[in-house]
Design a protein around this motif. Structure first.
Motif, short mmCIF file in Angstrom:
data_model
loop_
_atom_site.label_atom_id
_atom_site.label_comp_id
_atom_site.label_asym_id
_atom_site.label_seq_id
_atom_site.Cartn_x
_atom_site.Cartn_y
_atom_site.Cartn_z
N LEU A 148 0.82 -1.21 0.00
CA LEU A 148 0.00 0.00 0.00
C LEU A 148 0.85 1.26 0.00
N SER A 149 1.95 1.23 0.73
CA SER A 149 2.80 2.42 0.82
C SER A 149 3.43 2.78 -0.51
N THR A 150 3.63 1.78 -1.38
CA THR A 150 4.18 2.04 -2.71
C THR A 150 3.13 1.96 -3.81
N ASN A 151 1.86 1.74 -3.41
CA ASN A 151 0.78 1.57 -4.39
C ASN A 151 1.19 0.54 -5.44
N ALA A 152 1.51 -0.66 -4.96
CA ALA A 152 2.02 -1.73 -5.82
C ALA A 152 1.03 -2.06 -6.94
N GLY A 153 1.59 -2.51 -8.05
CA GLY A 153 0.78 -2.86 -9.21
C GLY A 153 0.69 -4.36 -9.41
N GLY A 154 1.61 -4.90 -10.22
CA GLY A 154 1.63 -6.35 -10.42
C GLY A 154 0.93 -6.79 -11.68
N LEU A 155 0.58 -8.07 -11.69
CA LEU A 155 0.16 -8.73 -12.92
C LEU A 155 -1.28 -8.48 -13.32
N ASN A 156 -2.14 -8.16 -12.37
CA ASN A 156 -3.58 -8.12 -12.66
C ASN A 156 -4.19 -6.73 -12.63
N VAL A 157 -3.34 -5.70 -12.76
CA VAL A 157 -3.84 -4.32 -12.73
C VAL A 157 -4.84 -4.08 -13.86
N ILE A 158 -4.63 -4.70 -14.99
CA ILE A 158 -5.51 -4.50 -16.14
C ILE A 158 -6.97 -4.79 -15.79
N ALA A 159 -7.20 -5.71 -14.87
CA ALA A 159 -8.58 -6.09 -14.52
C ALA A 159 -9.03 -5.54 -13.18
N TYR A 160 -8.09 -5.42 -12.20
CA TYR A 160 -8.51 -5.11 -10.83
C TYR A 160 -7.93 -3.80 -10.29
N GLY A 161 -6.94 -3.23 -10.96
CA GLY A 161 -6.36 -1.98 -10.50
C GLY A 161 -5.15 -2.18 -9.60
N ASN A 162 -4.54 -1.04 -9.21
CA ASN A 162 -3.38 -1.05 -8.32
C ASN A 162 -3.82 -1.30 -6.88
N ALA A 163 -2.84 -1.32 -5.97
CA ALA A 163 -3.14 -1.52 -4.55
C ALA A 163 -4.14 -0.48 -4.06
N ARG A 164 -4.02 0.75 -4.54
CA ARG A 164 -4.96 1.81 -4.13
C ARG A 164 -6.41 1.41 -4.43
N ASP A 165 -6.62 0.78 -5.57
CA ASP A 165 -7.97 0.39 -5.97
C ASP A 165 -8.48 -0.80 -5.17
N LEU A 166 -7.61 -1.49 -4.47
CA LEU A 166 -7.97 -2.70 -3.73
C LEU A 166 -8.15 -2.44 -2.24
N CYS A 167 -8.10 -1.18 -1.82
CA CYS A 167 -8.14 -0.84 -0.40
C CYS A 167 -9.42 -0.07 -0.08
N LEU A 168 -10.12 -0.50 0.97
CA LEU A 168 -11.31 0.19 1.44
C LEU A 168 -11.02 1.11 2.61
N GLY A 169 -10.12 0.70 3.51
CA GLY A 169 -9.85 1.50 4.69
C GLY A 169 -8.48 1.24 5.25
N LEU A 170 -7.99 2.18 6.07
CA LEU A 170 -6.66 2.08 6.64
C LEU A 170 -6.67 2.42 8.13
#
Length: 467
Positions: A148-170
């Motif tokens: 989350l601190s680096t807003n990681a991407g990876g292999l499935n960003v094309i469908a699901y987004g970066n770490a930012r898009d996968l986070c609801l709360g902190l």
């Protein structure tokens, strides 16, 4: 300024001497990263077990003006998690805060501590028949806080987004020790500023993430995976468009791989060539829950258009894993080939072919004979543009050209409206370039946030924003 012995003892007392490492030999794993570019020194490594302990540590650090460097899995590639060589920064590791706090398949959410290993989060999701789609080569050792601190991407960003898009709360501990509990599972919350997004991608410079609520998704019931030979990057871009159209946008991964990258993996990692012959470029594509035979139909249509010359479809999970191993072992396979100057860049997807051609030409003008080991996430325009040294060149002499080569490549990236950091962050590696790539207004806003959240500049000083 180095912290006093009294300050170090106060910090150690919070976590207990067992979890306050002072022996340089025992610190070593926290002081270096896998590329061996940075090797730091520190008077103390702290290993808190709870958010409360992190809070107490930061309160002391803020009072005493002690610099703190947060570290999660220590898999970062830009050096932000490594203490400086001066030896005055204290490392705060989250490697004891690993709990899975809650899994709710009805809400499609999972709540975890920041030190939870990514693979453990994936497995906890699988246990309730859900998917956490963040997928990285380092997923067996990287941790959610770092992702989350680096807003990681990876292999499935094309469908699901970066770490930012996968986070609801902190949950975040601020520089002065106050705790912000934003561990909400809400999908909609329009009550003012989105504080969550301020900390995601900030690389520990504004606060320390200690917990997160993450999104889960239904697990795909079927996957179709193909290793595909294409004649050029432009053919790969055209194939991506065709794949999205013909599959009903079921593409969840679409990786571009230069032939030399595959050959390095075959040569040094024992990978078998997935196809019967070589091609200048390859695509590793994966569809989730497609109509049966969708990938085969796509490839037939692509061959008719001259976009594909050969392909292999995974007939088993073992074969699928073999395809992915060929992709994931590329980075490691570059090491035996000597020096490698790496660029984690992004440009608009449609411009990737032109970027590659112009970057290759520009680097060749700088140093003829360089080998271009380009690969990455074509579906989101993120290319790992790695340059291996010319055969026979001295490694030290080659790596001495790092900044000069960065200048050449980043100039091309800028002309295409791209980013010099697509998914790895800024850290120490690129902080000095921020004034080159950010406008005066952007820098003023970023420095204002830093001053607001960390007025004494104790959190990761010199990272992201240069001192």
């Amino acid at each position: 300024m180095s912290p006093s012995p009294e300050t170090l003892n106060r910090l150690a007392a919070v976590v207990g001497e067992k979890n306050a490492i002072r022996d340089p030999a025992l610190m070593d794993g926290y002081m270096r990263e896998w590329r061996q570019i940075w090797h730091g020194r520190s008077p103390l490594v702290l290993r808190p077990a709870s958010t409360d302990e992190v809070s107490r540590l930061l309160a002391i650090a803020n009072e005493t003006r002690t610099a703190i460097v947060p570290q999660a899995g220590n898999t970062g590639l830009c050096g932000g998690q490594i203490a400086t060589e001066q030896g005055h920064e204290v490392v705060l590791s989250l490697d004891r805060m690993t709990r899975i706090l809650d899994v709710d398949p009805a809400d499609n959410s999972i709540t975890v501590e920041a030190g939870a290993i990514l693979k453990s989060v994936q497995e906890a999701a699988e246990a309730v028949d859900r998917l956490f789609p963040l997928s990285l080569a380092s997923e067996g050792s990287c941790r959610i806080g770092g992702n989350l601190s680096t807003n990681a991407g990876g292999l499935n960003v094309i469908a699901y987004g970066n770490a930012r898009d996968l986070c609801l709360g902190l949950e975040v501990v601020l520089a002065d020790g106050r705790i912000w509990n934003g561990l909400k599972r809400l999908r909609k919350d329009n009550t003012g500023y989105d504080l969550r997004d301020i900390f995601i991608g900030a690389e520990g410079t504004l606060g320390i993430i200690t917990g997160a609520v993450l999104k889960l998704f239904p697990r795909p019931r079927s996957l179709e995976t193909g290793f595909i030979a294409v004649p050029s990057p432009q053919a790969a871009v055209d194939l991506l468009s065709l794949a999205r159209e013909m599959s009903g946008n079921r593409v969840i991964a679409f990786e571009l791989i230069a032939d030399i990258a595959l050959q390095f993996a075959i040569r040094h990692a024992g990978i078998r060539h997935p196809l019967s012959g070589d091609s200048p470029w390859y695509v590793l594509a994966e569809l989730a829950d497609p109509v049966p035979g969708a990938l085969a139909g796509l490839l037939e249509a692509a061959m008719e258009r001259g976009l594909v010359s050969d392909a292999a479809l995974a007939q088993s999970e073992g074969q699928r894993e073999g395809f992915w191993a060929a992709r994931e072992l590329i980075s490691e396979s570059q090491k035996p080939e000597g020096g490698s100057i790496k660029h984690d860049v992004s440009v608009p997807v449609s411009l990737v072919p032109r970027f590659l051609a112009e970057a290759d030409a520009a680097v060749t003008r700088l140093l003829p004979g360089c080998r271009f080991v380009s690969f990455g996430h074509l579906g989101d325009g993120n290319i790992h543009y790695n340059v291996s040294q010319p055969v026979g060149m001295d490694k030290v002499a080659f790596l001495a050209l790092w900044n000069e080569m960065n200048d050449v490549v980043f100039d091309v990236v800028g002309r295409f409206g791209g980013s010099i950091s697509a998914e790895h962050g800024i850290g120490r590696l690129k902080a000095h370039r921020m004034p080159e790539i950010k406008s005066a207004v952007e820098l003023e806003m970023m420095r204002g946030l830093k001053k607001l959240f960390d007025p004494n500049n104790i959190l990761s000083p010199g990272r992201v924003l240069p001192d």
